[in-house]
Design an enzyme around this catalytic site. Structure first.
Site, PDB file in Angstrom:
ATOM      1  N   VAL A  44       0.895   4.494   2.625  1.00 49.86           N
ATOM      2  CA  VAL A  44       1.427   5.038   3.869  1.00 49.86           C
ATOM      3  C   VAL A  44       2.178   3.943   4.646  1.00 49.86           C
ATOM      4  CG1 VAL A  44       0.844   6.119   6.089  1.00 49.86           C
ATOM      5  CG2 VAL A  44      -0.365   6.804   4.015  1.00 49.86           C
ATOM      6  N   CYS A  45       1.661   2.726   4.586  1.00 56.27           N
ATOM      7  CA  CYS A  45       2.236   1.619   5.368  1.00 56.27           C
ATOM      8  C   CYS A  45       3.742   1.436   5.157  1.00 56.27           C
ATOM      9  CB  CYS A  45       1.500   0.312   5.084  1.00 56.27           C
ATOM     10  SG  CYS A  45      -0.259   0.385   5.467  1.00 56.27           S
ATOM     11  N   PRO A  46       4.240   1.403   3.918  1.00 57.85           N
ATOM     12  CA  PRO A  46       5.678   1.189   3.783  1.00 57.85           C
ATOM     13  C   PRO A  46       6.509   2.331   4.346  1.00 57.85           C
ATOM     14  CG  PRO A  46       4.681   1.578   1.626  1.00 57.85           C
ATOM     15  CD  PRO A  46       3.565   1.426   2.620  1.00 57.85           C
ATOM     16  N   LEU A  93       6.624   1.519   8.144  1.00 52.08           N
ATOM     17  CA  LEU A  93       7.431   0.340   8.438  1.00 52.08           C
ATOM     18  C   LEU A  93       8.912   0.591   8.165  1.00 52.08           C
ATOM     19  CD1 LEU A  93       4.524  -0.860   8.507  1.00 52.08           C
ATOM     20  CD2 LEU A  93       5.559  -2.993   7.786  1.00 52.08           C
ATOM     21  N   THR A 126       0.843  -1.193   0.000  1.00 53.19           N
ATOM     22  CA  THR A 126       0.000   0.000   0.000  1.00 53.19           C
ATOM     23  C   THR A 126       0.880   1.246   0.000  1.00 53.19           C
ATOM     24  OG1 THR A 126      -0.184  -0.167   2.400  1.00 53.19           O
ATOM     25  CG2 THR A 126      -1.969  -1.152   1.091  1.00 53.19           C
TER      26      THR A 126
END
Length: 187
Positions: free
Chosen positions: A46-48, A51, A44
């Protein structure tokens, strides 16, 4: 819904960690500080970024004695594929938990039932298995590792110094307060 001082619930799941598939349970978490870092989905937007930020600060978390558990409703196979294809996710050395049934996300109260994904949720678990800090944000609102590190340092300080509290803007080695009648109305 998870609340402060609530206890970590039992779970067992598959995970991707350092190039291998492993099993992780609540028993692996107990006895140490841990962060459960929920995010909506692999591959996706924003997720990376979140993380990767956690990966960039992982050594600091480790220095604090904190293990990171990233959690999404994806399978461990998907975590591996993402790790193998994304330069940002390829930096990750912490554990990526698979939660395809949503059981762990549901236990923490972050599962969006009709979508089958987790909200962005961050939970700091102490060595006794109790929640000491939590943050839940809307899907489009990213989190930062540095802010979380400050919260961890405060929680660990308070755990080691009963009777003291950390005021707003507290930083490591900053002044703390000892609540008493003498302080009422003087702050």
């Amino acid at each position: 819904m998870t609340t402060i001082n609530s206890e970590l619930k039992s779970f067992s799941t598959d995970a991707f960690h350092n190039g291998k598939f492993v099993k992780v349970s609540d028993q692996d978490v107990r006895g140490k500080w841990a962060v459960f870092f929920f995010y909506p989905a692999d591959f996706t937007f924003v997720c990376p970024t979140e993380l990767e930020d956690m990966a960039d600060h992982y050594a600091t978390f480790q220095d604090l004695g904190v293990e990171i558990y990233a959690v999404s409703t994806d399978k461990h196979f998907t975590h591996k594929a993402w790790h193998d294809t994304s330069p940002a996710i390829g930096k990750i050395r912490y554990v990526m938990l698979a939660d395809p049934t949503g059981a762990i996300s549901r236990n923490f109260g972050v599962l969006v039932e009709d979508a089958g994904v987790a909200n962005r949720g961050t939970f700091l678990i102490d060595p006794q298995g109790r929640v000491q800090y939590m943050e839940i944000t809307a899907e489009g609102v990213g989190r930062t590792a540095e802010s979380l590190i400050d919260k961890i340092k405060a929680a660990q300080y308070i755990a080691a110094h009963p009777g003291e509290v950390c005021p707003a803007k507290w930083k490591e080695d900053g002044a703390t307060l000892t609540p008493s009648l003498d302080l009422i109305g003087k702050i």
